[in-house]
Motif scaffolding. Structure first.
Motif, short mmCIF file in Angstrom:
data_model
loop_
_atom_site.label_atom_id
_atom_site.label_comp_id
_atom_site.label_asym_id
_atom_site.label_seq_id
_atom_site.Cartn_x
_atom_site.Cartn_y
_atom_site.Cartn_z
N ARG A 165 -5.48 -0.80 9.98
CA ARG A 165 -4.43 -1.23 9.05
C ARG A 165 -4.96 -1.17 7.62
N ASN A 187 12.31 2.86 7.28
CA ASN A 187 11.70 2.12 6.20
C ASN A 187 12.57 1.93 4.98
N SER A 191 9.98 6.73 11.11
CA SER A 191 9.69 5.43 10.51
C SER A 191 9.88 5.47 8.99
N SER A 202 6.49 2.14 2.33
CA SER A 202 7.42 1.04 2.11
C SER A 202 7.30 0.52 0.67
N PRO A 257 -6.16 -5.88 2.32
CA PRO A 257 -6.36 -5.60 3.75
C PRO A 257 -7.27 -6.65 4.38
N VAL A 264 -2.19 -1.42 3.47
CA VAL A 264 -2.50 -1.73 4.87
C VAL A 264 -1.93 -0.66 5.81
N THR A 271 2.40 3.22 6.48
CA THR A 271 3.74 2.65 6.64
C THR A 271 3.98 1.62 5.55
N ASP A 272 2.98 0.78 5.31
CA ASP A 272 3.03 -0.15 4.17
C ASP A 272 3.08 0.65 2.86
N THR A 305 2.80 -9.74 -1.15
CA THR A 305 3.19 -9.43 0.23
C THR A 305 1.96 -9.48 1.14
N VAL A 306 1.21 -8.38 1.21
CA VAL A 306 0.08 -8.34 2.15
C VAL A 306 -1.21 -8.87 1.53
N GLN A 307 -1.21 -9.15 0.22
CA GLN A 307 -2.42 -9.53 -0.53
C GLN A 307 -3.46 -8.40 -0.49
N GLN A 348 10.11 0.84 -2.66
CA GLN A 348 10.56 -0.29 -3.49
C GLN A 348 10.12 -0.13 -4.95
N GLN A 398 2.96 -5.68 -6.18
CA GLN A 398 3.68 -5.87 -4.92
C GLN A 398 2.73 -6.31 -3.81
N SER A 449 -6.06 5.31 9.84
CA SER A 449 -5.52 5.19 11.20
C SER A 449 -5.98 6.32 12.11
#
Lengths: 545, 545
Positions: free
Chosen positions: A328, A187, A183, A161, A353, A154, A157-158, A349-351, A165, A345, A320
């Protein structure tokens, strides 16, 4: 992936990269849906496993939009001046658009629908878009190994991130350019992953500086293992604006092979490669961007993917800058071992978009435009940003007397065409008895959205003790506040220092990052008028004090 | 928030909740933009700080859709049978819709635009939608303290994932219902945060079981501190389908005050409160759902927010069930201390929800429908899901002989109306010399999308050693595979056990979660025909073996 017929590419030995996976990442469970997918279900199976709402309960019978023609923007920066038409023209309906519609149910076997895009589904996103992304990566980046894969996220930045991890354990350090995207640091910091600054030169990260950091790593002194992950913005380096070519990427890649480092390539500005700035007095003669569509892709500095034969690059792409920040949506390109962990992951989390975005962007790219037309759109954007970059730098130089020289010494300006700016003839700073020296220096960016300006405060007396203890005590912040109060908001350079050492390395220097991404060209010119005027006034007042 | 005039509510003493913040969460940096926001910028300031692309580079001149009328669905479940019209009717254009459009630039001061929704912006999302969400929370949940706040996220999976990282340190345990949403467990496991199962009864989590766990916590025996965070699905408990009333919520809340526990209320099914199932033979007499719009909200079991006077509830709302799963949008309601940390996390991960989704959902809710109409829409969905629940349970019971009794003993069925299912008259299982006893038992759900069925394998001989060692060795999985092969895909119960102990507590029992959310009613009936037939066949074959 096996869509290339051109050459035999190796399979990345992805399993051998498994030792880069973080402890956190290894603990992510494989989706229980995986097991269910192995079942052979008879045709017409009634599905009562998941909690999918009936598509008739989606309150839209269809969605759609007025999509711009992919050749809306001229390919020549000289013809592409955004101020020529401005906002008013657009209200008056001069845009060429066609209507796109995504119905609730698909109208054919390979068609976009809300029943698909607005429903729960795998973290890999809508299949049509996934295919488009794969074709796009093959065509534009041509990864140098066979079994690469892509995965939607998404936004970068996602993406970064998730990469942190997936790849980093607490206490580890990551390699970054000295000046970097704040960022990206914000992050990773909460996971106890901090940057190690690597020196820069004319193409961004310096290969010799990187080798130096890795070869001389002292675990005891540094308090951490030698880094095995790099965060880099190789095109439109944020904030400095350099573009890294293929030879430098090969050099850095080989160093990463030698020291077993994973390269996370954050590349949002890839299609905004504006090339060398040519001062307006000489510009008419140049038409370097007048290229055929096919040549456009070939003219771009290749991605790290093009040199990656071991699967050690995690590339982050985003829509973007090429569609809209509110998309996103973006995608990873990487080896299948990392991709599988990143997908897990995503599931928790976000499943996937947003389906409204996937439907509209998907329909636009896969049905309305197609790959060639999207590349034409990107080519038009490149010309737009080139015109913008030119307008900003023109306006900046107009506020000063300037000279052009080539950077030397050990600074990141080495080898770059450096503009040095001095007081404007006729200004009070120019007329001072004790002549004011160089006020600014900068390198015009070759990619991206930003000009990175160094302000030379060395000749100014130190900042006096402020009356209000809350007031800023350094020239950079004081001038920044002054500019804002005068109606120009830019970014203070301190935001972009990867470490405190970088920020404090040259106390006499200040920096600003100035964006040329938005507004009509005459607004950029007005902004630079304010900048020139206020820099002069700040010098004057500081010297008078 | 200070929008309520009805009563004086206390301010949550949110600062005293700061000790619940995780170490990871505390390390998140405050956005540098915060400082910039404090500057007083003159009107007409030229903004060159961020990298916002010009809205003219968004390839859509407008987006929009055909929005359904908010009263598209009848309020009476008896009139609300989805099979009545089916897919064909919708293709034939019987939907009542109106066209909504979001232009590139706003047409007025408080209007939605792509220039806003598709641009970068704060993690709090589009302002219009934020206001709507605040009004909605005040109206529907009426939080019991003054300074609550809301914050958008990208769905409850993201919401819970952020809550775990904000509240939990590695090694901590979280309180959950014995049977729970598997993704919530998969979410927190990589951060070394594992569930502690709390016993259930007729309303979901049992207050006495909770008190028992907390009062008798033995840190040495458990290997972890007493939990300070609870994950709970109080309405449409997933997978079991209970609804927790206000009295139970008060009891549990007071226990949480006593032991200083934060309640994370994951409530996706809140508006799908279907009420008590009444068998079809008696149903005509009942019209419990024929309520005025105002009464609809009052008829719902209140949220934990309604009893929260200390700011210790983090409520997770989602548009996945009320708009569409692809919305990837929902919101937190919580105290301002947690909200600030959750917002910082949003900034460095998902940023803000997708702008295409925010624009379309925002325009629908704030401009096309408004708050009352949205509540009418939710009321219609409630009736739809009630009709679906009824159809599924009717179909399930049709496959068996059954009796109704009230659960006793210590099981989670205590006090609930339990349907026990026996072999259908005329079936071979019914005619067996040695009568087959109870095959199934279940409680019809009062909320949500699922029926949770217990299958009593106790009377069957143990599963024989399979020829292929990959084949399943337990009745639950074997019957599940058989059902799938016969064309009915449901979820095996083992997925939903919060811990291994819960899964293995009653070896003779198996469970399935059956969704009634999708497809026309006759498909639900057909699915239950397959279920009844295959359960009978499985018993027969197992007993014969």
């Amino acid at each position: 992936m096996s869509s290339s017929n051109e050459k035999a590419r190796p399979n990345a030995n992805a399993v051998e990269l498994g030792h880069h996976l973080s402890e956190l990442s290894k603990k992510r469970t494989t989706s229980p849906l995986k097991g269910m997918q192995k079942l052979i279900l008879p045709p017409g199976t009634i599905k009562m496993a998941g909690g999918q709402p009936d598509p008739l309960y989606f309150p839209f019978a269809s969605i759609g939009g007025e999509a711009m023609a992919p050749d809306s923007y001229a390919l020549q920066p000289t013809d592409a001046k955004p101020s020529k038409r401005g906002w008013f023209d657009w209200f008056m309906g001069k845009e060429r658009t066609t209507t796109i519609t995504i119905p609730r149910f698909p109208t054919g076997p390979n068609e976009m629908s809300l029943a698909d895009s607005l429903q729960y589904g795998p973290a890999t996103g809508v299949a049509l878009l996934q295919t488009f992304i794969n074709d796009f990566v093959e065509r534009v980046y041509a990864p140098n190994y066979e079994n690469w894969t892509t995965l939607v996220h998404v936004g970068n930045t996602d993406g970064w991130s998730r990469a942190v991890q997936t790849l980093c354990n607490p206490g580890e350090l990551i390699l970054t350019e000295e000046w970097t995207y704040p960022s990206a640091v914000a992050n990773s910091a909460p996971y106890d992953v901090k940057p190690v600054a690597v020196g820069m030169d004319s193409e961004g990260m310096s290969a010799s500086a990187l080798e130096d950091v890795l070869a001389n790593w002292d675990e005891t002194e540094r308090g951490a293992k030698r880094p095995h992950v790099m965060y880099t913005v190789p095109v439109g380096q944020n904030p400095c604006g350099m573009t890294m070519g293929i030879e430098r990427k090969k050099e850095i890649y080989e160093i990463c092979v030698k020291y077993d480092v994973i390269i996370v390539e954050d590349d949002p500005y890839y299609f905004l490669q504006e090339g060398t700035y040519i001062h307006k007095t000489d510009r008419a003669a140049s038409s370097s961007l007048n290229k055929e569509n096919k040549d456009f892709v070939r003219s771009l500095a290749p991605s790290y993917l093009a040199v990656d034969y071991q699967g050690r690059v995690v590339r982050l792409d985003t829509f973007s800058k090429t569609i809209a920040p509110g998309s996103r949506m973006g995608f990873f390109t990487c080896n299948p071992v990392f991709a599988e962990r990143l997908e897990r992951q995503g599931e928790t989390t976000v499943q996937r978009p947003c389906g409204f975005g996937q439907a509209l962007i998907g329909q636009l790219l896969t049905k309305q435009w197609g790959l060639d037309a999207y590349i034409r759109w990107l080519h038009g954007l490149q010309a737009q940003y080139t015109a913008r970059r030119d307008a900003l730098v023109d306006g900046l130089l107009d506020g000063f007397e300037f000279s052009l020289s080539y950077g030397d010494g050990a600074s990141y300006l080495k080898g770059l065409p450096v503009y040095s700016c001095f007081p404007k003839k006729g200004s009070r700073a120019y007329k001072r008895e004790k002549q004011v020296g160089r006020m600014l220096s900068f390198v015009a960016p070759t990619s991206g959205m930003f000009v990175w300006v160094t302000v030379h405060f060395e000749g100014l007396p130190p900042v006096p003790e402020p009356e209000d203890p809350e007031d800023p005590r350094d020239h950079e912040t004081r001038l920044w506040v002054r500019l804002a109060s005068a109606g120009l908001l830019i970014s203070p350079g301190a935001f972009f220092a990867s470490t405190a050492e970088v920020r404090e390395k040259k106390p006499g220097e200040g920096h600003y990052r100035i964006a040329f991404s938005m507004g009509p060209l005459d607004e950029l010119t007005r902004g630079m008028k304010i900048f020139g005027k206020e820099v002069h006034a700040y010098y004057e007042e500081s010297l008078r004090a």
